[in-house]
Design a protein around this motif. Structure first.
Motif: not given
Lengths: 811, 125
Positions: A127, A431, A437, A471
């Motif tokens: 992340r 997600e 992610t 996304v």
């Protein structure tokens, strides 16, 4: 900070043993093994084999170890006291880290080895993009440096109110003690505070995961047996509570302001007198989320008053209701039946999202205030409405009696900290749905860009919207800040990504490209090019337009042409120029039209165009003609890079170049030039004169980044203009594969005959049209010029055409 | 050392843990059967099927509504009682199972030793 580590402490031994079962598959295997052993043992005993008892003992031992893991080994809590000056590592470390610590006197590198590969460490890798190399290469292998790491970890654990030093805390502390970590984090566009936020985020994810694992009670099978049937509501409404129950509870972040809103809703509803609430907040501020959170609380919170517990919230949609009826009478009848059903069912709360569509007559909306008013006054049915502040204002003004019976509850926009926490929660849902992610930096970028570009919506809704849009630009399932930027660029047509190599080259050579389209005016070309370079390199102020310029000078010298060239060369096409003719804004009342948010049949309003296309060149042509009130409105635009439209919504000019042109004092400029003076020598005195003569106010001129004087073009420059015009003609003819070549003498003839000191280059276009284009047109029609032909035009060709026209002007 | 830690937990916190777990299971079962709600609303009308009469209504209509409402309450009472009985059985079973687990808990490690000894054929087992 003192440190001691008892490697053989019972907690350390238990942690090492627990590691054998730390993975889910290991525990599953243990259970399967125990089950098989029980069967084998039973069979053996059945056939009289004594060893079957031994197998049975093994099965039981297996089960006992499994139970020990569940009850103790897997949940070993640390005993960390952040305020004591000593850290007992065997007590303070999280058991998962402790179980992997192999060194009796651990160095920072050994601590890294213990955390490397654990979920919380990988969290930072995935992340935040913090790779393992920096730890592998930079961490000390000297145990003497360990206390420094643990002191940093203790400090972090204290901030996070942790009872043990977790792998997340330790990973962060290890990174913080690496020399030069600041520069490393900056490369990743991170601040130390972002990593601390990461520790909180992880903790939150674990809580959510734990919540989802837990069995949740929603009242059991007899919950609704005391409630009435609701066939009409079930058909025309949407049961939010059912949805929550089906998903096992929503991921609603306990943001303080939303918790407060839900608490207030419970307080109002439990009193039973005026059973209604109107939630007022901007689009995206969390009105619907607050209702969802309220529905969840009613289902799952034991502290909710019994009268409200397990109430079902039905959301009603105006279009669905309208589609069921033919006329107004039937509509009112239907709404009354719905409300009646809710009243008799006893456990229903009605939710009118976007209340204005139920309280205002229009397309897709209907005014039901006459029906709703007595019901709200009686308070027999629980009702929630949601609307925006603007709509609430209108409702209060138009129907004060209705507004008077409603319990107003503001849903404020959370601050940046609160928004980021909500985004962290919501991103888990995105997600899960999209199998991607998100990087933490993507969340920050989404916040920043939503703040900059979606000004007519509120947080957190607009930031979540940006995340959802990003996304589709995920790379290998990872949503990065670049993914977010790409989605914003694709949606809004602005440039937010770092300039590519090609674009950098284009920016560095912008003057050359513009000069391919216009002659001279070097200073003007340079100042606009500089402004774009500043903006795209991130040097310019992000809170102002890319550049604001006032172009002064006589007509036909290239003021508008430069604006067009800029739009074409850099902004991607001439349609990227938004031109406002200030001749149309000469009265005070025109201010309203300038700020209009609506679009008419004749086209989009100026601000609608900018909102649709923020990355553009905005041209205020002939600004001196505008009424002083109109000019005053522009002051804010030049200063802050935004203005508010008539609906009080901000429109951003922060991605636009704003150019105002004026012919004011054109004769004065011409006189100076004709007297042989340089522009620079009289520029300042000329501007002062414009101010003293009252043509422009100093506060207006001072707000421009640059005021540029365009000088009249001389005959030599007009020759170059003719070249440009002939190039344009050739471009048009290229489709027919015909080329025109005009001799130097013919060009000179065009200049000599088309030159007008007052009108600059403007008559040249007419001259070329009249002479060159007409000749070419006739030759094409007569068949003289066919595909592949090269037409050579000399003075006699074009002069004959011109003379002929003068002799017979009607043709 | 590890073995001592195991026994320490098994006969201390472990025993409490398994007891709490059993109680939780019983509570969950009671929640699933809505025992609390069933007891609170035992005589409530079934699904709010209630007949209303005005104050001016004829006595016959009022009597009819009274009878109908009583029927609704009776249906509610019967269904709820039936579920309460089923819940009672289930809870008794769960409670017995819970008690058995708690009682047998301390014997499990001993049982491992006993079975192991029996398996290797120690005399007397």
């Amino acid at each position: 900070m003192n440190l001691n580590f008892d490697f053989n402490h019972i907690r350390a031994r238990k942690a090492r043993f627990a590691r054998l079962l730390s993975r889910r598959y290991q525990r599953t295997l243990l259970r399967i093994f125990a089950f098989l052993l029980v069967i084998v043992a039973a069979l053996m005993v059945y056939v009289g084999l004594r060893v079957g008892y031994l197998v049975g003992a093994l099965a039981l031992a297996d089960l006992i170890i499994y139970l020990w893991y569940l009850g103790d080994l897997g949940n070993s809590q640390g005993e960390f006291n952040p305020n004591s000056g000593t850290i007992a590592l065997h007590l303070a470390l999280d058991s998962r880290v402790l179980g992997r610590l192999r060194a009796k006197n651990p160095s920072p590198y050994d601590l890294w080895q213990a955390v490397n590969g654990l979920w919380r460490q990988r969290f930072f890798t995935v992340r935040y993009g913090i790779g393992t190399a920096i730890f592998e290469q930079s961490l000390s292998k000297d145990p003497g440096h360990t206390p420094i790491v643990l002191a940093a970890a203790a400090e972090l654990a204290k901030v996070e109110h942790q009872t043990s030093i977790t792998s997340a805390t330790l990973t962060t502390a290890l990174l913080f003690t690496i020399p030069g970590h600041d520069a490393y984090l900056k490369q990743l566009q991170l601040e130390p505070a972002d990593l601390i936020a990461g520790i909180t985020w992880q903790h939150r994810i674990e809580i959510v995961a734990e919540r989802l694992k837990q069995r949740r009670s929603f009242g059991g099978i007899a919950r609704d047996w005391t409630a009435g049937y609701t066939p009409l509501l079930s058909r025309l409404g949407y049961n939010i509570s059912n949805d929550i129950q089906a998903t096992g509870g929503l991921l609603t972040r306990d943001v303080e302001i939303h918790v407060k809103t839900v608490d207030q809703m419970i307080n109002i509803m439990k009193n039973g007198t005026r059973n209604n609430v109107i939630l007022v907040g901007d689009v995206g501020a969390g009105k619907t989320t607050s209702v969802l959170s309220f529905a969840e609380r009613l289902l799952m919170d034991n502290s909710v008053p019994s009268g409200l517990r397990y109430s079902q919230i039905f959301s009603l949609d105006a279009s669905t209701i309208l589609s069921q009826v033919q006329d107004r009478g039937s509509l009112e009848n239907l709404v009354l039946r719905i409300i009646n059903e809710a009243y008799h069912a006893k456990n229903i709360i009605l939710f009118f999202d976007e209340a204005q569509v139920f309280l205002h007559e229009g397309t897709g909306s209907v005014d039901l205030s006459n029906v709703l008013l007595p019901i709200l006054q009686a308070g027999k049915v629980r009702i929630i409405l949601a609307t925006t502040p603007k709509q609430w204002q209108e409702l209060s003004a138009n129907n004060p009696s209705l507004a008077g019976v409603m319990n107003y509850l503001a849903v404020p926009e959370p601050d940046e900290f609160g928004t980021m926490r909500i985004m962290e929660d919501q991103v888990l849902l995105i997600e899960y749905k999209n199998h991607v992610t998100f990087m933490y930096q993507a969340l920050r970028e989404a916040y920043r860009l939503a703040d900059r570009y979606l000004q007519d919506q509120a947080f957190p809704g607009k930031a979540i919207k940006v995340l959802e849009m990003a996304v589709s630009n995920a790379q290998n399932g990872l949503v990065t800040p670049e993914s977010v930027q790409q989605s914003i660029e694709a949606t809004l047509g602005v440039k937010v990504q770092v300039a590519s190599q090609t674009e950098k080259q284009q920016l560095l050579n912008l003057e050359d490209q513009i000069h391919n389209r216009m002659i001279n005016q070097t200073r003007a070309v340079k100042v606009v090019s500089d402004a774009l370079r500043r903006s795209r390199s991130g040097v310019g102020s992000p809170n102002k337009p890319v550049g604001t310029f006032m172009f002064l000078g006589p007509t036909g010298v290239g003021k508008t042409e430069l604006t067009k060239a800029l739009a074409d060369v850099y902004f991607g096409g001439s349609d990227r120029m938004i031109r406002v003719d200030m001749n149309e804004y000469v009265q005070s009342k025109d201010v309203e039209r300038l700020l209009s948010a609506s679009s008419s049949e004749t086209g989009m309003s100026f601000l609608s165009q900018v909102r649709r296309q923020p990355f553009s060149v905005v041209l205020f042509d002939e600004i001196e003609k505008a009424h002083p009130d109109v000019v005053n409105v522009l002051l804010q635009l030049l200063d802050e890079g935004q203005i508010k439209d008539t609906s009080n919504r901000s429109v951003s000019f922060k991605d636009a170049i704003v150019i105002a042109t004026s012919n004011a004092g054109a004769d004065e400029v011409r006189k100076h030039i004709e007297a042989g003076e340089d522009l620079e020598s009289f520029e300042q005195s000329f501007i002062d004169q414009l101010i003293s003569s009252g043509q422009f106010k100093p506060e207006f001129l001072n707000r421009f980044d640059e005021i540029v004087l365009f000088r009249p073009l001389n005959k030599n420059e007009l020759l170059q203009v003719v070249d440009l015009l002939i190039t344009e003609v050739n471009k048009v003819l290229d489709k027919q594969k015909i080329k025109v070549d005009v001799t130097q003498a013919a060009k000179q003839w065009l200049v000599d005959n088309g030159y007008d000191a007052r009108l600059g280059a403007r008559p040249m276009r007419r001259m070329v049209q009249r002479s060159v284009e007409n000749v070419v047109a006739k030759r094409i029609l007569s068949g003289e010029a066919q595909a592949g032909a090269m037409l050579h035009l000399d003075v006699q060709d074009i002069s004959a055409e011109s003379v002929q026209r003068e002799n017979n002007p009607t043709k | 050392m590890l073995l001592i830690a195991f026994f320490n937990w098994w006969y201390g916190q472990g025993w409490v843990w398994i007891a709490k777990r059993s109680i939780n299971k019983i509570q969950n079962l009671a929640d699933n059967f809505s025992v609390g709600i069933l007891l609170r609303t035992l005589f409530a009308p079934w699904k709010q099927i209630v007949f209303y009469t005005g104050t001016q209504s004829a006595i016959g209509i009022k009597l009819r509504a009274l009878v109908d409402n009583m029927v609704s309450r009776l249906v509610g009472f019967m269904v709820r009682t039936f579920v309460l009985i089923a819940a009672g059985f289930s809870l008794v079973l769960a409670t017995v199972a819970g008690i058995l687990i708690v009682v047998l808990w301390p014997l499990l490690p001993i049982l491992v030793i006993v079975l192991a000894l029996a398996g290797v054929g120690v005399a007397g087992l």
